[in-house]
Design an enzyme around this catalytic site. Structure first.
Site, PDB file in Angstrom:
ATOM      1  N   GLY A  34       0.852  -1.195   0.000  1.00  0.00           N
ATOM      2  CA  GLY A  34       0.000   0.000   0.000  1.00  0.00           C
ATOM      3  C   GLY A  34       0.885   1.241   0.000  1.00  0.00           C
ATOM      4  N   GLY A  49      -0.276   5.006  -1.079  1.00  0.00           N
ATOM      5  CA  GLY A  49      -1.297   5.723  -0.316  1.00  0.00           C
ATOM      6  C   GLY A  49      -0.721   6.904   0.445  1.00  0.00           C
ATOM      7  CD  GLN A  50      -3.072  11.053   4.474  1.00  0.00           C
ATOM      8  OE1 GLN A  50      -3.759  10.171   4.993  1.00  0.00           O
ATOM      9  NE2 GLN A  50      -3.100  12.296   4.879  1.00  0.00           N
ATOM     10  CG  ASP A  62      -0.345   0.960  -4.098  1.00  0.00           C
ATOM     11  OD1 ASP A  62      -0.239   1.514  -2.993  1.00  0.00           O
ATOM     12  OD2 ASP A  62      -1.445   0.863  -4.705  1.00  0.00           O
ATOM     13  CE1 TYR A  97      -9.612   1.793   8.215  1.00  0.00           C
ATOM     14  CE2 TYR A  97     -10.458   3.491   9.681  1.00  0.00           C
ATOM     15  CZ  TYR A  97      -9.405   2.898   9.022  1.00  0.00           C
ATOM     16  OH  TYR A  97      -8.132   3.406   9.169  1.00  0.00           O
ATOM     17  CE  LYS A 132      -7.373  -0.188  10.076  1.00  0.00           C
ATOM     18  NZ  LYS A 132      -6.136  -0.747   9.515  1.00  0.00           N
TER      19      LYS A 132
HETATM   20  C1  AKB Z   1     -10.261   7.661   8.350  1.00  0.00           C
HETATM   21  O1  AKB Z   1     -10.747   8.794   8.486  1.00  0.00           O
HETATM   22  O2  AKB Z   1     -10.900   6.675   7.977  1.00  0.00           O
HETATM   23  C2  AKB Z   1      -8.805   7.472   8.695  1.00  0.00           C
HETATM   24  C3  AKB Z   1      -8.642   7.026  10.104  1.00  0.00           C
HETATM   25  C4  AKB Z   1      -8.914   7.945  11.226  1.00  0.00           C
HETATM   26  O3  AKB Z   1      -8.270   5.897  10.325  1.00  0.00           O
HETATM   27  N1  AKB Z   1      -8.080   8.684   8.469  1.00  0.00           N
END
Ligand code: AKB
Length: 316
Positions: free
Chosen positions: A9, A12-13, A35, A143, A147
């Site tokens: 990756g 990415g940023q 990537d 997300y 995590k």
């Molecule tokens: C997002 O906004 O999804 C990410 C994070 C806080 O993990 N920048």
């Protein structure tokens, strides 16, 4: 001798800046950037590059063998806003990508892994101010769910298979070198580009959505310091809270107005505002400070000044 390091990756940023910092620290040839794209973007062209989808376990194994890799930074993920649009892909990429990398170390090929977690592990029932390292989590985004699950997965591999996996809960990261991709905190980068280009910005969060944030140089520093710390200091194998500063969109707009007085901010909150409001306003990162010496350098004022200085050279 330094290990060969694979960054997944890398375009990415955070990936882009980590590759540059790792190449500066250890030499271009030691850092293999990968990537989804066939060819490297300009910044990554100074050293080895491979096209790689982390879900392709065979190709991952092939690249690890080809370059004799013993350390991996896994940055490939679908972030909060994008994953809400495609939850199944969010789950698949975020969970199976991590499993593929952890399995390599279980098989003894990889000595050390960096995997980023996020403030997205927290949810609406979490204490919002100075959120403790250990507390109620209950995230409401896919997300965040990946995590939380990923943190426990890392800890499980560390305990059961002695995998040296290390992790940070990144807050929103602000940088000028590469664009953020699909996060809820992305407004804090877009705002600078629009302020310079058009003198105005319509923010997709509401004015009082306060979030923990960090300037990119501090995020890179934290990552490298965590990975450099003696294994015995890393007592936490889920993920560490770290933070730079906290602000609302309104406070950031005011800080930008100190340099661009005519800057106008308007608010058009969308679904991302709901995500932001489910996350902490500020974090307690004492455990990272005590165990491996974490300390941010940038205040919001210094960050704003530095962002505008660098972006004014490139944004037209
Ligand atoms: C997002 O906004 O999804 C990410 C994070 C806080 O993990 N920048």
């Amino acid at each position: 001798m330094t290990n060969n390091i694979l960054v997944i990756g890398a375009a990415g940023q955070i990936g882009t800046e980590l590759v540059l910092a790792l190449r500066k620290a250890y030499g271009n040839d030691k850092i293999i950037a990968t990537d989804l794209k066939d060819a490297p973007k300009d910044e990554l062209a100074e050293g080895p590059y491979e096209q790689l989808d982390v879900l392709d376990k065979d190709k991952l194994f092939e690249v690890v063998k080809k370059y004799n890799v013993s350390e991996i930074y896994l940055l490939a993920a679908l972030l909060s806003a994008t994953a809400e649009k495609n939850p199944a892909l969010g789950w698949e990429l975020n969970m199976n990508g991590l499993s593929n990398v952890l399995d390599l170390s279980k098989e003894g090929l990889i000595k050390r892994i960096f995997w980023p977690s996020s403030i997205a592990v927290f949810g609406p029932n979490t204490p919002k101010d100075m959120t403790p390292q250990r507390t109620i989590m209950e995230p409401t985004t896919v997300y965040g769910i990946t995590k939380v699950a990923g943190e426990s997965w890392c800890e499980y591999y560390a305990n059961k298979y002695k995998v040296d996996v290390r992790s940070i809960r990144y807050p929103g990261i602000i940088g000028y070198k590469s664009a953020p991709g699909g996060g809820t905190t992305d407004y804090a980068v877009h705002i600078f580009h629009e302020a310079i280009k058009n003198g105005e910005y319509a923010c997709f969060l509401s004015e009082d959505a306060e979030l923990p944030m960090m300037y990119m140089p501090d995020a890179v520093k934290a990552t490298l310091e965590l990975m450099d710390a003696p294994a015995a200091n890393i007592k936490l194998r889920t993920s560490y809270n770290i933070t730079g500063f906290s602000f609302t969109p309104d406070v950031l707009a005011d800080a930008i107005r100190k340099h661009i007085p005519q800057f106008k901010m308007s608010y058009e909150p969308d679904y991302r505002d709901g995500i932001a409001k489910s996350w902490p306003s500020s974090l307690d990162d004492r455990m990272a400070r005590e165990q491996w010496g974490w300390k941010p350098e940038f205040t919001i004022e210094k960050m704003v000044e530095d962002m505008l200085f660098h972006l004014r050279e490139v944004v037209v």
